[in-house]
Structures are given as structure tokens and as C-alpha cells.
Design a protein around this motif. Structure first.
Motif, PDB file in Angstrom:
ATOM      1  N   UNK A  35       0.824  -1.214   0.000  1.00  0.00           N
ATOM      2  CA  UNK A  35       0.000   0.000   0.000  1.00  0.00           C
ATOM      3  C   UNK A  35       0.855   1.260   0.000  1.00  0.00           C
ATOM      4  N   UNK A  36       0.400   2.259  -0.735  1.00  0.00           N
ATOM      5  CA  UNK A  36       1.148   3.516  -0.833  1.00  0.00           C
ATOM      6  C   UNK A  36       0.367   4.711  -0.306  1.00  0.00           C
ATOM      7  N   UNK A  37      -0.967   4.639  -0.347  1.00  0.00           N
ATOM      8  CA  UNK A  37      -1.819   5.737   0.114  1.00  0.00           C
ATOM      9  C   UNK A  37      -2.841   5.218   1.119  1.00  0.00           C
ATOM     10  N   UNK A  38      -3.305   6.097   1.964  1.00  0.00           N
ATOM     11  CA  UNK A  38      -4.351   5.750   2.934  1.00  0.00           C
ATOM     12  C   UNK A  38      -5.352   6.889   3.006  1.00  0.00           C
ATOM     13  N   UNK A  39      -6.611   6.566   3.271  1.00  0.00           N
ATOM     14  CA  UNK A  39      -7.672   7.568   3.374  1.00  0.00           C
ATOM     15  C   UNK A  39      -7.876   7.862   4.847  1.00  0.00           C
ATOM     16  N   UNK A  40      -7.264   8.954   5.312  1.00  0.00           N
ATOM     17  CA  UNK A  40      -7.292   9.313   6.738  1.00  0.00           C
ATOM     18  C   UNK A  40      -8.622   9.944   7.110  1.00  0.00           C
ATOM     19  N   UNK A  41      -9.281   9.390   8.138  1.00  0.00           N
ATOM     20  CA  UNK A  41     -10.546   9.944   8.627  1.00  0.00           C
ATOM     21  C   UNK A  41     -10.340  10.827   9.839  1.00  0.00           C
ATOM     22  N   UNK A  42      -9.653  10.270  10.842  1.00  0.00           N
ATOM     23  CA  UNK A  42      -9.368  11.041  12.046  1.00  0.00           C
ATOM     24  C   UNK A  42      -7.915  10.840  12.431  1.00  0.00           C
ATOM     25  N   UNK A  43      -7.296  11.887  12.879  1.00  0.00           N
ATOM     26  CA  UNK A  43      -5.867  11.854  13.187  1.00  0.00           C
ATOM     27  C   UNK A  43      -5.650  11.868  14.681  1.00  0.00           C
ATOM     28  N   UNK A  44      -4.739  11.011  15.145  1.00  0.00           N
ATOM     29  CA  UNK A  44      -4.390  10.989  16.553  1.00  0.00           C
ATOM     30  C   UNK A  44      -3.516  12.196  16.873  1.00  0.00           C
ATOM     31  N   UNK A  45      -3.802  12.828  17.975  1.00  0.00           N
ATOM     32  CA  UNK A  45      -2.970  13.965  18.406  1.00  0.00           C
ATOM     33  C   UNK A  45      -2.217  13.637  19.682  1.00  0.00           C
ATOM     34  N   UNK A  46      -2.320  12.370  20.110  1.00  0.00           N
ATOM     35  CA  UNK A  46      -1.651  11.953  21.327  1.00  0.00           C
ATOM     36  C   UNK A  46      -0.265  11.423  21.054  1.00  0.00           C
ATOM     37  N   UNK A  47       0.257  10.708  22.035  1.00  0.00           N
ATOM     38  CA  UNK A  47       1.570  10.090  21.916  1.00  0.00           C
ATOM     39  C   UNK A  47       1.555   9.053  20.803  1.00  0.00           C
ATOM     40  N   UNK A  48       2.705   8.842  20.185  1.00  0.00           N
ATOM     41  CA  UNK A  48       2.788   7.906  19.048  1.00  0.00           C
ATOM     42  C   UNK A  48       2.448   6.489  19.447  1.00  0.00           C
ATOM     43  N   UNK A  49       2.608   6.176  20.733  1.00  0.00           N
ATOM     44  CA  UNK A  49       2.329   4.814  21.183  1.00  0.00           C
ATOM     45  C   UNK A  49       0.937   4.659  21.783  1.00  0.00           C
ATOM     46  N   UNK A  50       0.138   5.714  21.727  1.00  0.00           N
ATOM     47  CA  UNK A  50      -1.209   5.664  22.273  1.00  0.00           C
ATOM     48  C   UNK A  50      -2.177   6.192  21.236  1.00  0.00           C
ATOM     49  N   UNK A  51      -3.443   5.822  21.437  1.00  0.00           N
ATOM     50  CA  UNK A  51      -4.446   6.316  20.492  1.00  0.00           C
ATOM     51  C   UNK A  51      -4.648   7.812  20.643  1.00  0.00           C
ATOM     52  N   UNK A  52      -4.533   8.322  21.888  1.00  0.00           N
ATOM     53  CA  UNK A  52      -4.624   9.761  22.092  1.00  0.00           C
ATOM     54  C   UNK A  52      -5.998  10.305  21.814  1.00  0.00           C
ATOM     55  N   UNK A  53      -6.145  11.601  21.902  1.00  0.00           N
ATOM     56  CA  UNK A  53      -7.399  12.237  21.539  1.00  0.00           C
ATOM     57  C   UNK A  53      -7.441  12.393  20.034  1.00  0.00           C
ATOM     58  N   UNK A  54      -8.630  12.583  19.508  1.00  0.00           N
ATOM     59  CA  UNK A  54      -8.767  12.594  18.069  1.00  0.00           C
ATOM     60  C   UNK A  54      -9.437  13.878  17.594  1.00  0.00           C
ATOM     61  N   UNK A  55      -8.991  14.354  16.447  1.00  0.00           N
ATOM     62  CA  UNK A  55      -9.598  15.523  15.823  1.00  0.00           C
ATOM     63  C   UNK A  55     -10.364  15.057  14.608  1.00  0.00           C
ATOM     64  N   UNK A  56     -11.634  15.415  14.506  1.00  0.00           N
ATOM     65  CA  UNK A  56     -12.453  14.979  13.388  1.00  0.00           C
ATOM     66  C   UNK A  56     -12.345  15.954  12.238  1.00  0.00           C
ATOM     67  N   UNK A  57     -12.049  15.439  11.061  1.00  0.00           N
ATOM     68  CA  UNK A  57     -11.985  16.271   9.869  1.00  0.00           C
ATOM     69  C   UNK A  57     -13.344  16.268   9.191  1.00  0.00           C
ATOM     70  N   UNK A  58     -13.648  17.334   8.506  1.00  0.00           N
ATOM     71  CA  UNK A  58     -14.935  17.427   7.809  1.00  0.00           C
ATOM     72  C   UNK A  58     -15.046  16.375   6.731  1.00  0.00           C
ATOM     73  N   UNK A  59     -13.925  15.981   6.174  1.00  0.00           N
ATOM     74  CA  UNK A  59     -13.943  14.919   5.168  1.00  0.00           C
ATOM     75  C   UNK A  59     -12.604  14.207   5.202  1.00  0.00           C
ATOM     76  N   UNK A  60     -12.617  12.925   4.791  1.00  0.00           N
ATOM     77  CA  UNK A  60     -11.385  12.134   4.773  1.00  0.00           C
ATOM     78  C   UNK A  60     -10.445  12.675   3.704  1.00  0.00           C
ATOM     79  N   UNK A  61      -9.145  12.495   3.944  1.00  0.00           N
ATOM     80  CA  UNK A  61      -8.159  12.954   2.968  1.00  0.00           C
ATOM     81  C   UNK A  61      -7.120  11.866   2.745  1.00  0.00           C
ATOM     82  N   UNK A  62      -6.619  11.805   1.523  1.00  0.00           N
ATOM     83  CA  UNK A  62      -5.653  10.785   1.155  1.00  0.00           C
ATOM     84  C   UNK A  62      -4.244  11.253   1.494  1.00  0.00           C
ATOM     85  N   UNK A  63      -3.486  10.403   2.173  1.00  0.00           N
ATOM     86  CA  UNK A  63      -2.108  10.731   2.551  1.00  0.00           C
ATOM     87  C   UNK A  63      -1.219   9.519   2.291  1.00  0.00           C
TER      88      UNK A  63
END
Length: 724
Positions: free
Chosen positions: A136-164
Motif C-alpha cells: 500500500x502507498x496511500x491511505x484515506x485518513x478519517x481522524x488523526x491521533x494527536x496523542x503520543x505515538x504509542x497511544x491512540x490519544x485524543x482525536x480531531x475529526x476532519x470534515x472529510x477524509x483525505x488521502x495521505x
């Protein structure tokens, strides 16, 4: 294009498509040009002017044979003698003797051999190339973790998914995987259910149903419905990325037989050069001398061996079996003994509670189960997980401890809600003991509980014997089994213990003596103690894998000795061993005991069956030390954990035990093919040297023998690509 007999493994990924296409087109033009000149000019003599004919042939040989000349001169500059040197010497000698037809024919055959070799190698890499193409080369990101890299952390909801790009994903990010998409990450499904094609990872032919809570792997395909998945591994640490890395590395790890083949091929070239000098001294005939040089065909060894190993590795990888290099193929082919761990390997590793038994009328079954769940809730062991799962099914809730639950003067743990007391004793594989609301609760096998009573409560042997009169050989005993009323629901009671029947819980649905014995002997027993009293026991049973008997039967039919190691008691081990057909088993083993036993088996193997190897098959987690001690460690299952990758020599990305005899047969077939090439090359070259030395071979016929034999042995290796 590398030299005609110069096998160069690709360790830095696949070439760009345009680069590969350009190089292949150049090879085809070079081969076509030499072919035309060979047929039209050298063979049919359609150009009447002799000097013009010879000039065209000379120019064609120089231009067309440039890759061969280049490889030879580069090797010589580094002090090496490669496979092309005999060809180069033959071409130069032919031109020197004005034998233009043999010179261009040798050049043509060398280029044809090189072209076919490249084609076979690319065929062998087809399955590996498929791995790259599915990465796989691309992913459709829905919500991004803003916490520590080893934890799920809190999440920020985007108005729409974006490819990264997948390399930009972090642990805890949530991605959308649409119907038909390749899964870009390793993670757990948090919303949705779908059918997943896991053939790229496990080699399974049938898709698997997945739903919330299930794990999915990067590189697999979502077939039916939209999913939301939480990322649990970064892109470079996914199981798929590790498979690709291991397959790449396997091409660079030469097996001893491959090193021997390379060495022998070099010796053949050196011998041919030496014999040609001797031939000239004896015969004073340059044509005969040229024939000796030309007939030496070592490519069957130099190229046939790595092609055979490449074919086997790529075919196995396609079927969910990743082998770390040719050396493991050779070791597996020489197997004499295969050692199996029981839990997670022969058995499913997912035991279920079949009965909870109380030894006191004041403590109901549910309380026994609650005590056991309190002890086991944080333990990563199959039996512990089964007990906790049973408690959840029975809707038993465990109250968290507070400081008020401890008596005055007791040491209160710093983090009561998450950590165990410093007094707690944890012994993975035997049992666990915790302080809960000022009471010590212990759960484990008989040896562990006995250890607790001796160390904590200073009990003597007589008192220990009284406490454990409930049990015999690490299992519950049946009171007076001969006199059991088969029409009543019988009970498992304490051996030689005179207590009222009302003090024991009953086992339902068991109505005959034979089944009572089966329940007692076939079950794993977890003994529950409250302070210094045994208050109950939990019976658990694990099921064999569906294909365990078939796999063991096939392995035994191949003449291999089988052994089973387990931490379970003697009775369970004997039952499982008899059921699957294993001749030798060892029970009551801790992880360190398994290491000792593997060392002993390896030592005995060296004495009884020289040059035969010991293979250890385990789940790759608790068995990691034992896997490392064996000649070949095979980790089965779809864990993809770092300990598996580090320790095991072979990773089965599936739970199908029949892959193991398939792996052994494939390895044996590979070594048999390599030996065919080995002795075939020696035989053909030996006969060719004799015929050339006595003057029965001219250079043209010698060239036919050389190229024909090497093509035969390369094709012999390439046939390993066929079949399943």
C-alpha cells in the motif's frame, strides 16, 4: 544485463519499470542483431566478399559480446575468475585463429544463455514483484491521533477524509478502507464488517469475515464493505513490510551448498584453462586447445543453484511461508526431528472453561470464577484469557480496589487501580498470586499453589499432602468410579476426603464413568486458593487444530521423528500426543525447561542421526528461546511480532499446519534439483574435456555442448517455479 553466468540478487527493491523495459529492449536488439549476422553472414555466406564478411562478424562479436567482455575484465581486475572468462578466451582464441564462425556462434549462444537466464530469474521474482506491487502507498485518513505515538490519544475529526502517504500515518490514526481497496495498515476494525482476502499474508485461498475488534493486515484486500480501522503499527513495522524485507534479505543469504556450487564452478573454469594449456603442450593443436576451453560449462552450477533457491523461496512466500535465506532451505531439507509446542501450535491456543468447581458449600461457583478472574485479568496467557472471558460471559463484575480495602498498617500499592502489589508473585506458565482487599488470591497449577503454601505459610509436608488430597497427578480425582450410579449426574469429588455431598458442585451432562475420566484427564486444571485454603478449581480444555492430525501423519510418513513439548500436565500431554500420533512428548515444562529439552534433543540428534537437523515449531512468543536453540525455528501464526521476526528462521503467516510438510518437501525437492545440476555439470564437463582433449570435438560442437548443458540445468532449476 549482468554477465551470462553472473547471478546478481536484487537487494534494494525492484528496478523502475522504464529502466527494466529499456534494458530488456537493448538485450533483445543485441541478441537479434547477432542472430541475423550469424545466420545470414557467417552461416549462409550471402556476402561474397570474404574480407567484408569477416569484418562484419568481427564488429558484431565486439559490439554484441561487449557485456560478456566487460564482466570478465571487471572480475579479473578484482582478482576473480568468473564464468564468462572461458567464453571470452574462446571467442578471442577463435578470432586469433581466424575461426570466425565459431567466434560468432559462441557469442550468440552466450547472449542467448544470458537472455534466458534473465527471463528465468525474473519469472522467479514474479511472486516477489507481486509483493511490491501490492504494497500500500496511500491511505484515506478519517481522524488523526494527536496523542503520543504509542497511544491512540485524543482525536480531531476532519470534515472529510483525505488521502495521505502511508508513511505519514501515526499509531492511533483512523483510516477508511473502502470496498475493493488494499488495506494500508496493520490495525483493528472499530466500525463495520467485511470480507478480507488475506492470501498475500497467509496464503489462505478463501477470504475471511472480519468485524469490529478483529485485526487486519496491510497488503490484504477489503472485498465487500466499508471499514474504519485504527492504525496500530507504522508503515515500516507492518507484517507486510517485514515479509518484503525478509524476502529481500533471503536472496543475499547464501546457503552452504550455494557457496560450494560457486566455488566448484570457479574451479571448473580454472581446470579448463589449465587443461587447455596442457592440451596445447601435448597436441600442439590450437583448434583442439580451443575446444577444451569452449566445452567448459560451469553455469549450470553457478546460476542453477541460486535460481533453484529463488524459485523455492518465491513460491513459498506466495503461500504464506517466509524463509530467511537459502541456508534454511538446506537445513530444513536435512531435518531428522520436528519438535512441536502444544498450545498455540498443535492446539488452537484458545482454551475454554468447561467447568467451575467449588470445594466449599459456602462459596458458590460464580464466586470461584470471580476470584480467578481477579487474579488473571492482567495476565497474557491463553488460560487466563479464557477464565476472564468466561467471567465476562457470566456478567461477573470485578470491583477495583481502593485504599479503604486495606487493613491498617498494610502497604498500599502506589497505583491500586492499575498496578499489582509488590507482594504479588507472577510466574508465567505456572500461576499468579495477588493481594485483593486484604486477601491473597492465588490461581495456578498444583506446583505453583504448593510453592505458595510452603513459602508464604510455612506448611510442612503432611499438611501439604492433606491440602492436595483433592488431586492426583495434577488432575481432579474421581471418588469410587467403579460404583458410580450412571443414571445420576455424577460429581467430581476430592480423593479420600470424607465430606458431605452437598459440599461439592456437580458437573452436568456427564452420565458415565468413561466420560468422568475423560473430563478429569483431558482438562487443564487451574487451582484457586484463598489465603492458605484451596477453595476450588477451574477445568479448561483446548481443541486440536483441524489439520494437526493430517500434518503429523504426513510428516511421519516422510520418516521424520516427532516430539511435543508442553507446560500442561502429563495426562493432557499424553492424550494430545496419542490423538495426533506423536511418538515422544515432554510435559510440565516452563519456557526455560523447553530450551533445555531442545538442547538435549539437538545433542541426541547429532549422535543418532549425523548431519540431520532439529526443527522447532512454536507460536513465536513464549517459545522464542526454544526456537532460537533449534537448528531451524518455525514460528506459526499471524502475529507478525518483532520477537517472531528476530528469533524464527521461518515464519508461517498462517495457522495451517500442513504448510510444514509442504515446506519440508519443497526444501528437499530444491536440494535434490541442485544436486542433479551439480553431478550433471561434472559429468558433462568431464566427458567434454576428454572428447576435446583427444580431438573428437571441434570448437563449434564444443560450444553447442557448453550452452546446451547449461540451459538444461537452468531449466531444471526453473521447473521448481511450477506447481503448488
Amino acid at each position: 544485463m549482468s554477465g551470462a553466468c553472473e547471478y546478481v540478487p536484487q537487494t534494494n527493491g525492484q528496478l523502475e519499470h522504464g529502466e527494466k523495459l529499456s534494458e530488456r529492449n537493448l538485450d533483445m536488439v543485441r541478441l537479434a542483431g547477432v542472430s541475423v549476422v550469424t545466420i545470414v553472414v557467417a552461416w549462409l555466406n550471402l556476402i561474397p566478399i570474404e574480407w567484408l564478411t569477416n569484418s562484419i562478424i568481427l564488429l558484431t562479436v565486439i559490439v554484441g559480446g561487449f557485456p560478456i567482455f566487460k564482466e570478465s575484465f571487471m572480475a579479473l581486475s578484482k582478482g576473480r575468475i568468473n564464468m564468462e572468462l572461458s567464453m571470452v578466451l574462446a571467442i578471442i582464441a577463435s578470432l586469433f585463429l581466424l575461426e570466425f564462425l565459431p567466434a560468432i556462434v559462441i557469442t550468440l549462444f552466450a547472449l542467448l544463455s544470458e537472455f534466458l537466464e534473465e527471463y528465468i530469474v525474473q519469472k522467479g521474482r514474479k511472486n516477489i514483484a507481486m509483493l511490491y506491487s501490492r504494497a500500500p502507498k496511500k491511505a484515506l485518513l478519517l481522524r488523526e491521533s494527536t496523542g503520543d505515538a504509542n497511544q491512540s490519544g485524543s482525536e480531531t475529526t476532519f470534515s472529510s477524509a483525505r488521502e495521505i502517504p502511508v508513511e505519514d500515518l501515526k499509531i492511533g490514526d483512523i483510516v477508511i478502507i473502502r470496498e475493493g481497496d488494499n488495506v494500508p495498515i496493520d490495525g483493528s476494525i472499530i466500525d463495520g464488517s467485511s470480507t478480507i482476502d488475506q492470501s498475500t499474508i497467509t496464503g489462505e485461498s478463501l477470504p475471511i469475515e472480519k468485524s469490529v475488534g478483529d485485526f487486519v493486515y496491510a497488503g490484504t484486500t477489503n472485498l465487500s464493505s466499508r471499514l474504519e480501522v485504527r492504525c496500530e503499527k507504522i508503515s515500516t513495522q507492518t507484517a507486510y513490510a517485514k515479509i518484503i524485507r525478509l524476502v529481500e534479505e533471503s536472496e543475499t543469504n547464501k546457503a552452504p551448498i550455494q557457496k560450494l556450487s560457486d566455488k566448484m564452478a570457479t574451479r571448473l573454469i580454472q581446470f579448463a584453462i589449465g587443461l587447455s594449456v596442457l592440451t596445447f603442450i601435448v597436441t600442439q593443436n590450437l583448434v583442439t586447445t580451443l575446444s577444451v576451453i569452449v566445452v567448459a560449462g560451469a553455469c549450470g552450477l553457478a546460476v542453477g543453484t541460486p535460481i533453484a533457491l529463488l524459485a523455492s523461496n518465491s513460491k513459498l512466500a506466495k503461500n504464506g511461508v517466509v524463509v530467511k535465506g537459502g541456508i534454511q532451505i538446506e537445513n530444513i531439507s536435512n531435518a531428522g526431528t520436528i519438535v512441536f509446542d502444544k498450545t498455540g501450535t498443535l492446539a488452537m491456543g484458545k482454551p475454554a472453561v468447561i467447568q467451575v468447581i467449588s470445594f466449599s458449600k459456602d462459596i458458590p461457583q460464580n464466586k470461584i470464577l470471580e476470584y480467578a478472574a481477579i487474579v488473571e485479568k492482567d495476565v497474557n496467557h491463553p488460560l487466563a484469557k479464557a477464565i476472564v472471558e468466561k467471567a465476562q460471559i457470566e456478567q461477573i463484575k470485578i470491583e477495583e480496589q481502593t485504599a479503604e480495602d486495606f487493613k491498617s498498617g498494610e502497604t498500599i500499592p502506589k497505583a491500586i487501580d492499575t498496578a499489582r502489589s509488590k507482594e504479588n508473585t507472577i510466574k508465567m506458565g505456572r500461576g499468579v498470586s495477588v493481594i485483593y482487599k486484604s486477601r491473597r488470591i492465588s490461581a495456578g497449577n498444583i506446583k505453583f499453589i504448593e510453592e505458595q503454601f510452603r513459602n508464604l505459610y510455612k506448611m510442612d509436608d503432611d499438611l501439604i499432602d492433606t491440602k492436595f488430597s483433592y488431586f492426583s497427578s495434577d488432575r481432579l480425582s474421581v471418588k469410587n468410579p467403579v460404583n458410580i450410579d450412571t443414571d445420576a449426574s455424577p460429581q467430581l469429588v476430592l480423593k479420600n476426603l470424607n465430606i458431605d455431598d452437598a459440599n461439592c458442585e456437580y458437573i452436568d451432562n456427564v452420565t458415565d464413568k468413561e466420560n468422568i475420566a475423560t473430563v478429569a484427564e483431558a482438562s487443564s486444571i487451574v487451582v484457586i486458593a484463598l489465603d492458605s485454603e484451596i477453595i476450588g478449581a477451574i477445568l479448561l480444555e483446548d481443541n486440536l487444530r483441524d489439520n494437526a492430525i493430517e500434518a503429523i501423519t504426513t510428516i511421519k510418513s516422510m520418516g521424520l521423528h516427532t516430539v511435543m513439548l508442553t507446560g500442561d500436565n502429563e495426562n493432557i500431554a499424553k492424550k494430545i500426543a496419542n490423538e495426533v500420533g506423536i511418538e515422544e512428548f515432554h510435559a510440565n515444562l516452563l519456557p526455560e525447561d523447553k530450551v533445555t529439552k531442545i538442547r538435549e534433543i539437538v545433542k541426541n540428534q547429532d549422535v543418532k542421526r549425523k548431519k540431520r537437523t532439529v526443527i522447532m515449531v512454536g507460536d513465536g512468543i513464549n517459545d522464542a528461546p526454544a526456537l532460537a536453540e533449534s537448528d531451524v525455528g518455525i514460528a506459526m501464526g499471524k502475529t507478525g511480532t518483532d520477537i517472531v521476526i528476530e528469533t524464527a528462521d521461518v515464519i508461517l503467516m498462517t495457522e495451517n499446519l500442513t504448510k510444514i510438510p509442504h515446506l519440508i518437501k519443497t526444501s528437499q525437492g530444491t536440494l535434490f534439483t541442485i544436486r542433479q545440476n551439480f553431478f550433471g555439470t561434472l559429468s558433462v564437463d568431464g566427458l567434454g574435456f576428454i572428447l576435446a582433449f583427444i580431438g573428437l570435438l571441434n570448437p563449434l560442437l564444443a560450444a553447442f555442448i557448453h550452452v546446451g548443458s547449461e540451459l538444461l540445468f537452468m531449466i531444471n532449476s526453473a521447473r521448481l517455479l511450477k506447481g503448488n
